[in-house]
Design a protein around this motif. Structure first.
Motif, PDB file in Angstrom:
ATOM      1  N   PRO A   1      40.365  39.727  37.516  1.00 48.86           N
ATOM      2  CA  PRO A   1      40.595  40.996  36.807  1.00 48.86           C
ATOM      3  C   PRO A   1      42.068  41.139  36.437  1.00 48.86           C
ATOM      4  O   PRO A   1      42.929  41.082  37.306  1.00 48.86           O
ATOM      5  N   GLY A   2      42.316  41.265  35.144  1.00 50.45           N
ATOM      6  CA  GLY A   2      43.700  41.455  34.702  1.00 50.45           C
ATOM      7  C   GLY A   2      44.357  40.199  34.170  1.00 50.45           C
ATOM      8  O   GLY A   2      45.511  40.246  33.751  1.00 50.45           O
TER       9      GLY A   2
ATOM     10  N   ARG B   1      48.873  43.959  44.040  1.00 51.41           N
ATOM     11  CA  ARG B   1      47.763  43.971  43.076  1.00 51.41           C
ATOM     12  C   ARG B   1      47.234  42.574  42.754  1.00 51.41           C
ATOM     13  O   ARG B   1      46.027  42.344  42.749  1.00 51.41           O
ATOM     14  N   HIS B   2      48.130  41.636  42.433  1.00 46.74           N
ATOM     15  CA  HIS B   2      47.632  40.323  42.002  1.00 46.74           C
ATOM     16  C   HIS B   2      46.815  39.641  43.097  1.00 46.74           C
ATOM     17  O   HIS B   2      45.684  39.200  42.871  1.00 46.74           O
TER      18      HIS B   2
ATOM     19  N   ALA C   1      43.471  41.357  43.619  1.00 53.50           N
ATOM     20  CA  ALA C   1      42.549  41.182  42.487  1.00 53.50           C
ATOM     21  C   ALA C   1      41.891  39.800  42.562  1.00 53.50           C
ATOM     22  O   ALA C   1      40.684  39.657  42.350  1.00 53.50           O
TER      23      ALA C   1
ATOM     24  N   SER D   1      37.862  39.152  43.442  1.00 50.36           N
ATOM     25  CA  SER D   1      36.949  38.463  42.534  1.00 50.36           C
ATOM     26  C   SER D   1      36.416  37.201  43.203  1.00 50.36           C
ATOM     27  O   SER D   1      35.294  36.785  42.953  1.00 50.36           O
TER      28      SER D   1
ATOM     29  N   THR E   1      36.316  45.991  40.497  1.00 57.37           N
ATOM     30  CA  THR E   1      36.646  46.591  39.199  1.00 57.37           C
ATOM     31  C   THR E   1      37.893  47.480  39.251  1.00 57.37           C
ATOM     32  O   THR E   1      38.571  47.650  38.246  1.00 57.37           O
TER      33      THR E   1
ATOM     34  N   GLN F   1      43.216  45.381  39.553  1.00 57.62           N
ATOM     35  CA  GLN F   1      43.672  44.595  38.416  1.00 57.62           C
ATOM     36  C   GLN F   1      44.951  43.880  38.813  1.00 57.62           C
ATOM     37  O   GLN F   1      45.832  44.502  39.417  1.00 57.62           O
ATOM     38  N   SER F   2      45.066  42.612  38.453  1.00 59.77           N
ATOM     39  CA  SER F   2      46.324  41.900  38.690  1.00 59.77           C
ATOM     40  C   SER F   2      47.463  42.589  37.946  1.00 59.77           C
ATOM     41  O   SER F   2      47.267  43.158  36.873  1.00 59.77           O
TER      42      SER F   2
END
Lengths: 345, 345
Positions: B74-75, B184-185, B188, B192, B200, B203-204
């Motif tokens: 994601p991202g 975040r990264h 994410a 996943s 969902t 997000q990265s």
């Protein structure tokens, strides 16, 4: 009754080993799946390295990943290959190689002592080539997601002459010089991979080529083009250069030296030495009046002691490479459609 | 009867996943198996990129291989990561990123359309970062010897300011700024990979950082040090900088922002967000009088809109990173001994 036969599911096109061979499939992969998405004027140079303006200097920048299998082969290992390969790409642009990066992808379970041995080889190879390994990275992947060790090197050098050394400078009448016998590296790797009996006679030609190139340029030889004969061998290099420069070459087959062990191994495995990878051989394009002085300089270096002229560039507009044998019979060289030797570098 | 018990065979030390985590094991690998064989003054800089003199210019050179799993998260995807990662390493040296190389290691069977999608992402990421992909290489390995696709990028930039931006310029009293919320990264990618329900929301933060850095420098902010918070996260970056600069840092825990989804995912997986990788966050070290102007400039960019001060550099000679919570309790941050999150970049 109306029996309908279902259409076969459309099979998605996927990567094949041949995409990595440096032949026609590699070209197709680059032209269709890579180039359109990242195109720019530097990539259009279509040489092994990009020549870039940086603060008034002309920088040369290149990269290669090395996935050779096995990691150790007669005459070298992946570490030396990773240094010499990138040093040679810089040298083939006419640049003085300066700095290399080194990035490792290690597989879980890889012996640390083997890594140390390979790093020591890289250190020695860098010293021998007059470059320094200045930056790097290390990644680890799970068992079964790699093959021991993959190495990427990128290299930076400077261009100190004002003219362009590359396919665009090739001219009708140019003499094509070859720095020595061909096919050693590919056959040394194949022999050690297959455990062939003649393994001991076959040694990779893996070596740095910066010194003969430096001496050619310092002596004022106005080299038109240089190309090392790696993946795909002499034939692939010549076909690519012919295409890029839109000139045709005539090569005398009898002038291209192949050692006895390489000849024997090629016959046994059904390979054509013209397409077998080298890691210490290169071709030089010069104007006819510079042929002899260039040969004299090349022959002063061990790595290019057996240099000789193998052919010339013709006026014909059609880009093709003609191989002429002793009887005068001619055949056209082409890119191999698919795979000859996988994971040779 | 004298029964001798055979000694157990000495087990050879091998690569573990933790060697790739950016923590203590990575340091041990580099210091003992890599550095001794290739050491030179440039490697001693111990920063993400090397600063090199080339024809009067100061060139910055860096490399990273990307082995993130899965390739799409994601991202972002591995292609964006490979561009932004190297652009950011250049930016963290204070350099203007110019040119990138791109080398692919493809596994037999990898879908060509997926490759095209990733290359298109690389092209867009390069345009967004103001760099060009100027040279490259493609290798193919057999099925089961890779994991779809590994990408190496190396990057070249120029340093246009005369002072040194790096650990050696960190001074007692410096304020430590953080460009946004952390973790975040890494989360994410983990979400996943594990198919977690909150995927969902995560997000990265994967993004290029050259623009806020350029604006800081153009505004005359005399940045002492910059560091992106990739493998090993904020904590590992701070501990490394403290060691290299031989200074101690005090960080206010409550000042370090962590989003709710990252907090939740970390709790579920038993991870500390301080050690989770970011791909679009960085720390800035500046003198106290430049803290406010620097924050104002950083906050003009989306990527660093939530910038804030999280701590400062102390006079104490002992290199240590102290994390202080709201109650005034202190704990020392250290490098993680082994693996936290494998194959996050």
């Amino acid at each position: 009754m109306n029996i309908e036969c279902p259409l076969p599911a459309e099979t998605e096109e996927t990567i094949r080993l041949g995409h990595g061979s440096g032949g026609a499939l590699s070209q197709h992969l680059f032209q269709n799946y890579i180039y359109p998405h990242i195109k720019n004027p530097w990539l259009d140079q279509m040489h092994d390295a990009a020549v870039l303006p940086v603060s008034g200097a002309r920088l040369v920048f290149t990269t290669d990943s090395f996935v050779v299998s096995p990691l150790f082969f007669p005459g070298g290992n992946i570490g030396e290959l990773a240094v010499f390969g990138t040093v040679n790409d810089l040298a083939m642009s006419g640049a003085r190689p300066l700095y290399l990066s080194c990035s490792l992808i290690l597989e879980e379970g890889f012996p640390l002592n083997t890594l140390a041995t390979i790093m020591a080889s890289m250190g020695r190879a860098a010293a021998q080539s007059g470059v320094q390994l200045v930056t790097g990275d290390t990644k680890v992947v799970e068992r079964g997601k790699g093959d021991g060790l993959y190495i990427n090197t990128a290299g930076v050098g400077v261009l100190e002459r004002e003219w362009q050394i590359g396919p665009a400078s090739i001219r009708a009448g140019d003499r094509i010089l070859l720095s020595g016998d061909i096919g050693r590296h590919g056959m040394a790797v194949m022999a050690s991979r297959e455990g062939l009996a003649f393994e001991t006679e076959l040694q990779s030609d893996c070596a740095p080529l910066h010194a003969p190139v430096r001496d050619l340029l310092q002596a004022g030889i106005r080299v038109h083009c240089l190309r090392d004969l790696t993946r795909g061998g002499l034939a692939t290099a010549l076909v690519e250069l012919s295409q890029t420069s839109s000139t045709s070459f005539v090569i005398e087959e009898s002038a291209v030296p192949v050692s006895e062990p390489v000849e024997g191994a090629c016959e046994l495995l059904g390979l054509d030495p013209l397409y077998v990878a080298n890691e210490g051989r290169f071709a030089v394009f010069v104007a006819p009046e510079q042929e002899q002085p260039a040969l004299e300089i090349l022959r002063r270096h061990t790595v290019s002691a057996a240099s000789r002229t193998i052919g010339q560039v013709c006026t014909s507009g059609r880009p093709e490479v003609i191989l002429r044998n002793l009887l005068g019979c001619e055949r056209l060289l082409d890119l191999l459609p698919g795979e000859q030797l996988p994971r040779i570098c």
